[in-house]
Design a protein around this motif. Structure first.
Motif, short mmCIF file in Angstrom:
data_model
loop_
_atom_site.label_atom_id
_atom_site.label_comp_id
_atom_site.label_asym_id
_atom_site.label_seq_id
_atom_site.Cartn_x
_atom_site.Cartn_y
_atom_site.Cartn_z
N ALA A 67 0.82 -1.21 0.00
CA ALA A 67 0.00 0.00 0.00
C ALA A 67 0.87 1.27 0.00
CB ALA A 67 -0.95 -0.04 1.19
N ASN A 68 1.51 1.48 -1.15
CA ASN A 68 2.44 2.62 -1.21
C ASN A 68 1.72 3.97 -1.11
OD1 ASN A 68 1.37 2.19 -3.78
ND2 ASN A 68 3.23 2.80 -4.87
N LEU A 69 0.56 4.06 -1.77
CA LEU A 69 -0.15 5.34 -1.71
C LEU A 69 -0.69 5.59 -0.30
CD1 LEU A 69 -0.81 7.64 -3.55
CD2 LEU A 69 -2.76 6.37 -4.44
N THR A 107 -0.48 1.88 -6.19
CA THR A 107 -0.64 2.85 -7.29
C THR A 107 -0.97 2.19 -8.63
OG1 THR A 107 1.76 2.89 -7.32
CG2 THR A 107 0.66 4.84 -6.42
N ASP A 108 -0.72 0.89 -8.77
CA ASP A 108 -1.06 0.22 -10.04
C ASP A 108 -2.57 0.03 -10.20
OD1 ASP A 108 1.54 0.09 -10.83
OD2 ASP A 108 1.85 -2.02 -10.27
N VAL A 154 -11.14 5.43 3.40
CA VAL A 154 -12.11 5.26 2.30
C VAL A 154 -11.46 4.46 1.17
CG1 VAL A 154 -13.70 6.46 0.75
CG2 VAL A 154 -13.12 7.50 2.96
N MET A 155 -10.19 4.76 0.91
CA MET A 155 -9.48 3.99 -0.12
C MET A 155 -9.31 2.53 0.31
SD MET A 155 -6.60 6.58 -1.65
CE MET A 155 -5.59 5.21 -2.13
N GLN A 156 -9.03 2.33 1.60
CA GLN A 156 -8.87 0.94 2.07
C GLN A 156 -10.18 0.16 1.84
OE1 GLN A 156 -6.65 0.49 5.69
NE2 GLN A 156 -7.36 -1.58 6.07
N VAL A 157 -11.31 0.84 1.99
CA VAL A 157 -12.60 0.20 1.74
C VAL A 157 -12.72 -0.17 0.24
CG1 VAL A 157 -15.10 0.63 1.67
CG2 VAL A 157 -13.77 1.36 3.68
#
Ligand SMILES: Nc1ncnc2c1ncn2[C@@H]1O[C@H](COP(=O)(O)OP(=O)(O)OP(=O)(O)O)[C@@H](O)[C@H]1O
Ligand SMILES: N[C@@H](Cc1ccc(O)cc1)C(=O)O
Length: 317
Positions: A67-69, A107-108, A154-157
């Motif tokens: 999870a780089n971002l 990021t991919d 939210v992104m993790q969701v």
């Protein structure tokens, strides 16, 4: 051990057990854990890696999100620093024994219009209060949170449907983010994930093991360093809050069939234990001296981490 036992052993919580049973009946099933690229993979991370290995053995396809971002949003470093760590951490996780997993770099998959639209849609549904609370145990410097740290959960969701996984593994510190996922993914038309939460283990000083606290045993520790750390480790005579026993329970026994406590004949000779329960009972009954327990812990860890340590050495040279 059957698949259900394998998946649920050494966990803090399963949400929900019924859903897990149904999932286990499916012919194909996918599970993931995400890791922010960070300094070194340590025994805390290894608890979740061991759980992924259990799940692989139970028939799951395993995905690891680097999870780089997320690390960037959580103020863990510059893009450049995080990029370098991402490759390194991926190789370390593999060298810890997790074979055959699919690795995905954040990021991919997270910068597509579809992903971003789903994130923004959920941003409009989730209150700031919920987002902040979900980051209580995950966010860095949360006394003064940044907007990026509100976007993080939210992104993790949204990672869950993006990676097309049925289940999410994480330490119990991930619970509130996972609960957001279960609550809100249906509004985007997705099924809520089954969540498998592992306990948080303490460092050798008895506090939560964390790179920032400097109380970790990591894959970068040489056998000599491990020995030294063991000598200094907190190992009270009781079971409760004993970090060395935790290492045996969550890191060592899931991976080896037997642990040997080595002692000279005059101190009772060697003793072999085939399960954590037997070892714990012997220790609680005063049959194992803390020094002997710590020495055996160091030996087992050195063996367990040998491949990962070899990789770290080759990376550094
Ligand atoms: N001490 C620990 N015990 C058990 N699990 C842990 C521990 N530390 C991290 N984890 C788990 O590892 C996964 C990845 O976490 P993460 O990458 O955020 O580690 P971290 O908390 O940033 O660690 P560190 O700050 O020490 O690098 C999460 O599921 C988290 O719950
Ligand atoms: N939140 C996790 C990292 C993570 C990021 C994105 C995910 O989809 C999953 C996990 C941590 O504390 O390190």
């Amino acid at each position: 051990m059957d698949a259900y036992e394998l998946v649920t052993r050494n966990t803090a919580e399963i949400v929900t057990e019924d859903e897990l049973r149904q999932l286990l009946n499916k012919p194909t099933k996918r599970v993931y854990t995400g890791y922010e690229p960070s300094g070194e993979i340590h025994l805390g991370h290894l608890v979740t890696i061991n759980k992924l290995m259990d799940m692989k053995a139970a028939g799951f396809d395993v995905v690891v999100l680097i999870a780089n971002l997320h690390a960037y949003l959580n103020r863990k470093g510059t893009f450049e620093q995080i990029k370098e760590l991402a490759e390194y951490n991926k190789a370390c996780i593999e060298a810890c024994g997790l074979k055959g997993a699919e690795f995905v770099l954040g990021t991919d998959v997270q910068l597509t219009p579809k992903y971003q639209t789903e994130v923004l849609t959920l941003c409009q549904e989730i209150t700031l209060n919920r987002a902040t609370r979900s980051m209580d145990e995950v966010g860095r410097a949360m006394d003064n949170p940044m907007v990026s740290q509100m976007v993080y959960p939210v992104m993790q969701v949204v990672d869950i449907p993006t990676l097309n996984v049925d289940a999410a593994v994480g330490g119990i510190d991930q619970r509130k983010i996972h609960m957001l996922a279960r609550e809100h993914l249906p509004s985007l038309g997705y099924k809520p994930p089954v969540c498998i939460h592992t306990p948080i283990v303490n460092g050798l000083d008895g506090q939560k093991m964390s790179s920032s606290k400097g109380n970790v045993v990591s894959v970068a520790d040489s056998p000599e360093e491990i020995k030294k750390k063991m000598k200094k480790a907190f190992c009270p005579p009781e079971v409760e809050g004993n970090p060395i026993l935790q290492v045996f329970q969550y890191n060592i026994f899931p991976r080896v069939p037997e642990v040997v406590i080595r002692r000279p004949e005059k101190f009772g000779g060697n003793a072999e234990y085939q399960s954590y329960a037997e070892l714990e009972a012997a220790y609680a009954a005063g049959k194992i001296h803390p020094m002997d327990l710590k020495a055996a812990c160091g030996d087992s860890l050195t063996e367990l981490l040998a491949d990962a340590y070899a990789y770290v050495q080759s990376y550094r040279n």
